[in-house]
Design an enzyme around this catalytic site. Structure first.
Site, PDB file in Angstrom:
ATOM      1  N   ASP A 178      51.750 -35.153 -27.682  1.00  0.00           N
ATOM      2  CA  ASP A 178      53.005 -35.313 -26.951  1.00  0.00           C
ATOM      3  C   ASP A 178      53.501 -36.753 -27.113  1.00  0.00           C
ATOM      4  O   ASP A 178      54.667 -37.016 -27.458  1.00  0.00           O
ATOM      5  CB  ASP A 178      52.731 -35.001 -25.466  1.00  0.00           C
ATOM      6  CG  ASP A 178      53.989 -34.895 -24.648  1.00  0.00           C
ATOM      7  OD1 ASP A 178      55.078 -34.954 -25.231  1.00  0.00           O
ATOM      8  OD2 ASP A 178      53.881 -34.765 -23.410  1.00  0.00           O
ATOM      9  N   ASP A 205      44.231 -44.884 -29.595  1.00  0.00           N
ATOM     10  CA  ASP A 205      44.863 -46.196 -29.373  1.00  0.00           C
ATOM     11  C   ASP A 205      45.151 -46.875 -30.712  1.00  0.00           C
ATOM     12  O   ASP A 205      46.221 -47.460 -30.917  1.00  0.00           O
ATOM     13  CB  ASP A 205      44.019 -47.085 -28.449  1.00  0.00           C
ATOM     14  CG  ASP A 205      42.528 -46.943 -28.671  1.00  0.00           C
ATOM     15  OD1 ASP A 205      42.125 -46.061 -29.461  1.00  0.00           O
ATOM     16  OD2 ASP A 205      41.754 -47.711 -28.083  1.00  0.00           O
ATOM     17  N   LYS A 209      39.773 -39.479 -28.714  1.00  0.00           N
ATOM     18  CA  LYS A 209      39.302 -40.654 -27.958  1.00  0.00           C
ATOM     19  C   LYS A 209      37.801 -40.450 -27.757  1.00  0.00           C
ATOM     20  O   LYS A 209      37.294 -40.423 -26.619  1.00  0.00           O
ATOM     21  CB  LYS A 209      40.083 -40.729 -26.630  1.00  0.00           C
ATOM     22  CG  LYS A 209      39.842 -41.980 -25.829  1.00  0.00           C
ATOM     23  CD  LYS A 209      40.462 -43.230 -26.435  1.00  0.00           C
ATOM     24  CE  LYS A 209      40.102 -44.449 -25.604  1.00  0.00           C
ATOM     25  NZ  LYS A 209      40.352 -45.719 -26.281  1.00  0.00           N
ATOM     26  N   ASP A 238      56.465 -38.370 -30.099  1.00  0.00           N
ATOM     27  CA  ASP A 238      57.682 -39.072 -29.672  1.00  0.00           C
ATOM     28  C   ASP A 238      57.755 -40.451 -30.320  1.00  0.00           C
ATOM     29  O   ASP A 238      58.828 -40.896 -30.746  1.00  0.00           O
ATOM     30  CB  ASP A 238      57.712 -39.226 -28.145  1.00  0.00           C
ATOM     31  CG  ASP A 238      58.478 -38.090 -27.487  1.00  0.00           C
ATOM     32  OD1 ASP A 238      58.612 -37.030 -28.130  1.00  0.00           O
ATOM     33  OD2 ASP A 238      58.935 -38.260 -26.343  1.00  0.00           O
ATOM     34  N   TYR A 288      47.124 -30.601 -19.864  1.00  0.00           N
ATOM     35  CA  TYR A 288      48.317 -30.021 -19.245  1.00  0.00           C
ATOM     36  C   TYR A 288      48.029 -28.631 -18.664  1.00  0.00           C
ATOM     37  O   TYR A 288      48.835 -28.098 -17.906  1.00  0.00           O
ATOM     38  CB  TYR A 288      49.473 -29.916 -20.253  1.00  0.00           C
ATOM     39  CG  TYR A 288      50.008 -31.258 -20.738  1.00  0.00           C
ATOM     40  CD1 TYR A 288      49.672 -32.444 -20.097  1.00  0.00           C
ATOM     41  CD2 TYR A 288      50.851 -31.340 -21.834  1.00  0.00           C
ATOM     42  CE1 TYR A 288      50.153 -33.660 -20.534  1.00  0.00           C
ATOM     43  CE2 TYR A 288      51.345 -32.557 -22.282  1.00  0.00           C
ATOM     44  CZ  TYR A 288      50.981 -33.719 -21.619  1.00  0.00           C
ATOM     45  OH  TYR A 288      51.462 -34.927 -22.052  1.00  0.00           O
TER      46      TYR A 288
END
Ligand code: NAD
Length: 355
Positions: A247, A223, A191, A251, A142
Site C-alpha cells: 500500500d 525501510d 521486515k 503510492d 488490514y
C-alpha cells in the site's frame, strides 16, 4: 472473440474516464475483430443515492458473471460522513473479497517524455524506470485481528499481521510468473529482521524461488526499499510484498512517475476475471468539467486486454498509442504543469485516432 465487461463508472470523474476507455476498447474491437459487450454496474456513492447501499443486490453477481471488471472510481465528500459499512469504498472491498482478488498489480513507469515531472534527482530520472509492484490484497494486518482494550496505560489498540504459507505462495507465484514475462527479476520486500510474519514470508519466497530457476530473486527490508525506490528505482523489475507494505510503497512509486492521472492497476485472483482501475480517486474537484486525464483508465483497459483476455498485441497497440500521443506533446491539465493543455475528451479522441 466476444468479451463481457462489467463497467463500474462510480462517482466524480468515474463516468467520464470509463467512457474514454470504452471508446478506446471499441476502436480496438473494430480494428482487431473483437466485440466488447458492456454491462453497467452501479456501485459506490451513486448506488448509495439510488439504493441506500454502496453495493446493491446483484452487483457482485454481475461482476462475477463477466469476463472482467473495469472500474472508474468511487467516493466523494457527499458520502464522507456515512458510517464505515455504508461508505462508497465498502463497495470495492466487497467486490475484491467476493471475487477473491488477492493480488494487486501496479506498474509504475517513468515515461521518457515526462521525466521533467518526476520529483527524482535529474540524473536518476534520466535513467528512467519500469517496475511492477505486486501487492498482497486480502490478508495481512488490514484483515488480521484488531481491537481496543483498557491496559494499565489506559485505552490501548492493536492490529495483527497474519500470513499463512498458502497466502504467501499464491502472491509469490503471481510475482514470479509475471517476472517471466518481463525482465526476470523479483525483489521480495519484508521486515524479516523484526517481524515473525515477515520471516515466514521470506522462507516461503525462498522455497518458491526454487521452482523458478529462470527468475532471479532477492530480499530487501522495507525501510531500505523505501529508500532505494528514490535513490535507484531502475534496479527494480517486479516487487512483491505484503498488503500494508505494498500500500505504502506503491503510492511512493506512483509519485516518482510524476502524475497520478497516468497509472493503471489490476486486481487478480485465481481466475482470469480481474478488476482493473486507475490508481487515482474520483477527483470531485474536476468532475464534470472534461478535465480528467483518461490515460490511467485507458492503460487499465490495456492491462485487462493483456492479463484477462490474453490479447497481447491489442494491449501493446493501446500502450503504444498512449506513448505516441504523449510524444506528440498532447497534455491534459494534470500533466501540462502550466503549459498548454487539452480536455479529457480531446485526449481520448487523439488516442482513438492513433489506434
Ligand atoms: P483523487 O485521486 O481523487 O484526487 C487527487 C488529486 O488528483 C485531485 O486534485 C484530482 O483533481 C487529481 N486527479 C486525480 N485523478 C485525476 C485525473 N485522472 N486527471 C486529472 N487529475 C486527476 O484523490 P482524493 O481527492 O484524495 O479523493 C477523492 C475521492 O476519491 C475520495 O472520496 C476518496 O475516498 C476517493 N478515492 C477512491 C479511490 C477508488 O475508487 N479506487 C481511490 C482513491 C480515492
Amino acid at each position: 472473440m466476444k468479451y463481457q465487461i462489467a463497467l463500474i463508472p462510480g462517482d466524480g470523474i468515474g463516468p467520464e474516464i470509463i467512457d474514454s476507455a470504452c471508446q478506446v476498447l471499441n476502436k480496438v474491437g473494430a480494428t482487431y475483430g473483437h466485440e466488447f459487450i458492456y454491462t453497467t454496474v452501479k456501485a459506490g456513492g451513486c448506488a448509495i443515492d439510488e439504493f441506500g447501499v454502496p453495493l446493491p443486490d446483484g452487483a457482485l453477481e454481475q461482476c462475477l458473471a463477466s469476463d472482467s471488471v473495469l472500474l472508474g472510481a468511487v467516493g466523494g465528500p457527499k458520502w464522507d460522513t456515512l458510517p464505515g459499512h455504508l461508505r462508497p469504498e465498502r463497495a470495492l472491498l466487497n467486490i475484491r473479497k467476493g471475487m477473491g482478488l488477492f493480488a494487486n498489480l501496479r506498474p509504475a513507469r517513468l515515461m521518457p517524455m515526462l521525466k521533467e515531472a518526476s520529483p527524482l534527482r535529474r540524473e536518476t530520472a534520466e535513467k528512467g524506470f519500469d517496475l511492477l509492484i505486486v501487492r498482497e490484497l486480502t490478508g495481512g494486518i488490514y484483515f488480521g485481528k484488531s481491537g481496543r482494550y483498557q491496559s494499565e496505560d489506559g485505552e490501548t489498540a492493536f492490529d495483527t499481521e497474519t500470513y499463512s504459507v498458502k497466502e504467501i505462495r499464491r502472491i509469490g507465484k503471481v510475482a514470479f510468473e509475471t517476472a517471466r514475462t518481463r525482465r526476470g527479476h523479483v525483489t521480495s520486500i519484508d521486515k524479516a529482521n523484526v517481524m515473525e510474519s515477515s520471516r515466514l514470508w521470506r522462507e516461503t519466497m525462498h522455497e518458491l524461488a526454487k521452482e523458478y530457476p529462470d527468475v532471479q530473486m532477492k530480499d530487501m527490508l522495507v525501510d531500505n526499499a523505501a529508500m532505494q525506490l528514490v535513490q535507484n528505482p531502475s534496479q527494480f523489475d517486479v516487487v512483491v510484498t505484503s498488503n500494508i507494505f505494498g500500500d505504502i510503497l506503491s503510492d511512493e512509486a506512483s509519485q516518482l512517475t510524476g502524475s497520478i492521472g497516468l497509472l493503471p492497476s489490476a486486481s487478480l485472483g485465481e481466475t482470469k476475471c480481474g478488476m482493473y482501475e486507475p490508481i487515482h480517486g474520483s477527483a470531485p474537484d474536476i468532475a464534470g468539467q472534461d478535465m480528467a486525464n483518461p490515460i490511467a483508465t485507458v492503460l487499465s483497459a490495456a492491462m485487462m486486454l493483456r492479463l484477462s483476455f490474453g490479447l497481447t498485441k491489442e494491449a501493446d497497440a493501446v500502450e503504444k498509442a498512449v506513448d505516441e500521443v504523449l510524444n506528440q506533446g498532447l497534455r491534459t491539465r494534470d500533466i501540462a504543469w502550466g503549459g498548454p493543455s487539452v480536455s479529457g475528451s480531446a485526449m481520448t479522441k487523439a488516442l482513438v485516432d492513433r489506434l
